[in-house]
Design an enzyme around this catalytic site. Structure first.
Site, PDB file in Angstrom:
ATOM      1  N   CYS A 200       0.848  -1.192   0.000  1.00  0.00           N
ATOM      2  CA  CYS A 200       0.000   0.000   0.000  1.00  0.00           C
ATOM      3  C   CYS A 200       0.883   1.241   0.000  1.00  0.00           C
ATOM      4  O   CYS A 200       2.106   1.166   0.124  1.00  0.00           O
ATOM      5  CB  CYS A 200      -0.910  -0.003   1.229  1.00  0.00           C
ATOM      6  SG  CYS A 200      -0.008   0.171   2.791  1.00  0.00           S
TER       7      CYS A 200
ATOM      8  N   HIS B 124       5.870  -4.770   8.644  1.00  0.00           N
ATOM      9  CA  HIS B 124       5.827  -6.140   9.145  1.00  0.00           C
ATOM     10  C   HIS B 124       5.908  -7.155   7.998  1.00  0.00           C
ATOM     11  O   HIS B 124       4.919  -7.783   7.618  1.00  0.00           O
ATOM     12  CB  HIS B 124       4.559  -6.360   9.973  1.00  0.00           C
ATOM     13  CG  HIS B 124       4.608  -5.700  11.313  1.00  0.00           C
ATOM     14  ND1 HIS B 124       3.494  -5.403  12.061  1.00  0.00           N
ATOM     15  CD2 HIS B 124       5.667  -5.282  12.058  1.00  0.00           C
ATOM     16  CE1 HIS B 124       3.849  -4.834  13.190  1.00  0.00           C
ATOM     17  NE2 HIS B 124       5.168  -4.748  13.213  1.00  0.00           N
TER      18      HIS B 124
ATOM     19  N   HIS C  83       4.401   2.200  11.646  1.00  0.00           N
ATOM     20  CA  HIS C  83       3.348   1.989  12.646  1.00  0.00           C
ATOM     21  C   HIS C  83       3.220   3.126  13.649  1.00  0.00           C
ATOM     22  O   HIS C  83       2.265   3.168  14.422  1.00  0.00           O
ATOM     23  CB  HIS C  83       3.613   0.682  13.394  1.00  0.00           C
ATOM     24  CG  HIS C  83       3.897  -0.469  12.475  1.00  0.00           C
ATOM     25  ND1 HIS C  83       5.161  -0.958  12.272  1.00  0.00           N
ATOM     26  CD2 HIS C  83       3.076  -1.179  11.673  1.00  0.00           C
ATOM     27  CE1 HIS C  83       5.110  -1.945  11.398  1.00  0.00           C
ATOM     28  NE2 HIS C  83       3.865  -2.097  11.008  1.00  0.00           N
TER      29      HIS C  83
ATOM     30  N   HIS D 125       0.368  -4.619  19.691  1.00  0.00           N
ATOM     31  CA  HIS D 125       0.738  -4.174  18.347  1.00  0.00           C
ATOM     32  C   HIS D 125       1.385  -2.801  18.443  1.00  0.00           C
ATOM     33  O   HIS D 125       0.957  -1.941  19.209  1.00  0.00           O
ATOM     34  CB  HIS D 125      -0.499  -4.121  17.452  1.00  0.00           C
ATOM     35  CG  HIS D 125      -0.185  -3.953  15.997  1.00  0.00           C
ATOM     36  ND1 HIS D 125       0.123  -2.726  15.448  1.00  0.00           N
ATOM     37  CD2 HIS D 125      -0.118  -4.846  14.982  1.00  0.00           C
ATOM     38  CE1 HIS D 125       0.349  -2.880  14.151  1.00  0.00           C
ATOM     39  NE2 HIS D 125       0.221  -4.159  13.847  1.00  0.00           N
TER      40      HIS D 125
ATOM     41  N   GLU E 126       1.369  -0.231  16.524  1.00  0.00           N
ATOM     42  CA  GLU E 126       0.490   0.901  16.231  1.00  0.00           C
ATOM     43  C   GLU E 126      -0.364   1.242  17.440  1.00  0.00           C
ATOM     44  O   GLU E 126      -0.571   2.421  17.764  1.00  0.00           O
ATOM     45  CB  GLU E 126      -0.397   0.591  15.030  1.00  0.00           C
ATOM     46  CG  GLU E 126      -1.318   1.743  14.661  1.00  0.00           C
ATOM     47  CD  GLU E 126      -2.294   1.407  13.553  1.00  0.00           C
ATOM     48  OE1 GLU E 126      -3.409   1.978  13.561  1.00  0.00           O
ATOM     49  OE2 GLU E 126      -1.949   0.577  12.682  1.00  0.00           O
TER      50      GLU E 126
ATOM     51  N   CYS F 108      -7.828   1.740   7.395  1.00  0.00           N
ATOM     52  CA  CYS F 108      -7.339   2.433   6.212  1.00  0.00           C
ATOM     53  C   CYS F 108      -7.916   1.852   4.932  1.00  0.00           C
ATOM     54  O   CYS F 108      -8.387   0.714   4.891  1.00  0.00           O
ATOM     55  CB  CYS F 108      -5.811   2.421   6.186  1.00  0.00           C
ATOM     56  SG  CYS F 108      -5.072   0.911   5.560  1.00  0.00           S
TER      57      CYS F 108
ATOM     58  N   SER G  49       2.025  -9.438  10.647  1.00  0.00           N
ATOM     59  CA  SER G  49       1.316  -8.447   9.839  1.00  0.00           C
ATOM     60  C   SER G  49      -0.173  -8.536  10.138  1.00  0.00           C
ATOM     61  O   SER G  49      -0.858  -9.466   9.705  1.00  0.00           O
ATOM     62  CB  SER G  49       1.572  -8.689   8.349  1.00  0.00           C
ATOM     63  OG  SER G  49       0.682  -7.926   7.559  1.00  0.00           O
ATOM     64  N   SER G  50      -0.692  -7.560  10.870  1.00  0.00           N
ATOM     65  CA  SER G  50      -2.091  -7.588  11.284  1.00  0.00           C
ATOM     66  C   SER G  50      -3.028  -7.662  10.099  1.00  0.00           C
ATOM     67  O   SER G  50      -3.958  -8.477  10.061  1.00  0.00           O
ATOM     68  CB  SER G  50      -2.408  -6.347  12.126  1.00  0.00           C
ATOM     69  OG  SER G  50      -3.792  -6.292  12.447  1.00  0.00           O
ATOM     70  N   ASN G  51      -2.802  -6.835   9.086  1.00  0.00           N
ATOM     71  CA  ASN G  51      -3.741  -6.817   7.966  1.00  0.00           C
ATOM     72  C   ASN G  51      -3.702  -8.117   7.179  1.00  0.00           C
ATOM     73  O   ASN G  51      -4.711  -8.558   6.645  1.00  0.00           O
ATOM     74  CB  ASN G  51      -3.482  -5.599   7.068  1.00  0.00           C
ATOM     75  CG  ASN G  51      -2.300  -5.771   6.152  1.00  0.00           C
ATOM     76  OD1 ASN G  51      -2.433  -6.244   5.024  1.00  0.00           O
ATOM     77  ND2 ASN G  51      -1.116  -5.381   6.617  1.00  0.00           N
TER      78      ASN G  51
END
Length: 333
Positions: free
Chosen positions: A37, A66, A99, A149, A151, A219, A247-249
């Protein structure tokens, strides 16, 4: 959604049933958007520019993004990743990751006279600004996110005395605050959209006067990738999501596919693919988290082609055009 058979040279020509000894081609469904992204690209390019302009070593607090492949590549080129700033020599250059960091970290950097280059994603910065604004007007700020996390730690650090973390609808329903009439919420930017909506609904039931951000904190890239995977999962027997375990997403994409009733696995690269996953999978969905490089997708498609004929189709949910300016310290004149 736009669906098309891809002509991407990196994926090779699409195969058709009967091309190889009459064997039916396996369908490979590419979710789009996928991979990097704008915020991740900005962060990676920031470290690359600092290395090019100032030479190695360049210190980076935490992983810049991440993804193990990105981190390993930058490490080979001279980036030094540290957990805390006391590992950075006084006066050295340090890059803050995508983050974000708390004000306490910024203060520590100033005390050590470090030359800071801030690669925080602008969409994370937006959440930090909202946290300060809500706390300043006297609200209890409920941050929806995952404990530990980076962030979340950075956002909570903006107003630690007024911010509480909630992870589930049950926690939201049981939350006690000082003034139920002054509660606002924010979210981590990489959460599952549908699960987050459930937490917000529970908060609103608990606190009818609840207020939130002017626009969603999750986002655009996270939302787009989730919607694309959801569409691909409807036609797939298996979904492979390329991304690292922290990687959370990326993890949310796997969870989303599984909630749609499809077998799904998170892989760092082709080396993680297990043959038994593919045995009965005639349609394989492929996506990549927002911190996973594009070439990893190409390698997965090439691997699947080696196993037999495939027909590659891109399922395009939307086209992303977002771009973020580089930090001012590394902008070219």
């Amino acid at each position: 959604m736009t669906t098309r058979t891809t002509g991407d040279p990196s994926a090779g020509p699409p195969a058709r049933a009967g091309e190889t000894g009459g064997e039916e081609a396996r369908k490979v469904l590419l979710a789009s958007p996928r991979s990097l992204c704008a915020g991740v690209e900005r962060a990676i390019e920031t470290v690359e520019r600092v290395l090019a302009d100032r030479g190695a070593p360049v210190y980076v607090r935490k992983q810049i993004v991440h993804n193990v492949h990105v981190v390993d590549d930058l490490r080979r080129r001279g980036a030094v990743f540290v957990e805390e700033l006391d590992e950075v020599p006084p006066g050295a250059t340090v890059v803050f990751s995508a983050h974000g960091v708390s004000p306490a970290v910024r203060e520590q950097a100033a005390a050590r006279e470090l030359r800071v280059i801030d690669a925080t994603c602008p969409l994370v910065t937006k959440v930090h600004v909202e946290a300060r604004r809500f706390a300043a007007r006297g609200d209890t700020v409920v941050l929806i996110g995952h404990a530990g996390h980076e962030e979340v730690e950075g956002t909570m650090g903006e107003a630690p005395e007024r911010t509480v973390l909630v992870q589930t609808p049950a926690e939201a329903a049981a939350l006690e605050v000082e003034d139920p009439g002054r509660v606002s919420y924010l979210t981590q930017t990489t959460l599952a959209v549908d699960e987050t909506a459930e937490v917000v609904e529970a908060l609103r039931a608990r606190f009818p006067a609840l207020t939130g951000p002017g626009s969603d904190d999750i986002c655009y890239a996270t939302t787009n990738r989730q919607r694309a995977v959801s569409e691909v999962a409807a036609d797939a027997d298996l979904v492979l999501v390329i991304g690292s375990a922290n990687s959370s997403n990326s993890v949310r994409l796997v969870e989303l596919a599984r909630r749609r009733g499809v077998a799904a696995h998170l892989i760092d690269d082709v080396g993680d693919i297990r043959p038994e996953w593919l045995r009965d999978a005639r349609a394989v969905g492929v996506s990549a988290g927002a911190s996973a490089p594009h070439h990893l997708v190409e390698e997965v498609v090439a691997f699947l082609r080696e196993l037999g004929p495939i027909q590659v189709t891109e399922h395009r949910h939307t086209i992303e055009t977002v771009r973020f300016a580089a930090p001012k310290e590394v902008r070219t004149p």
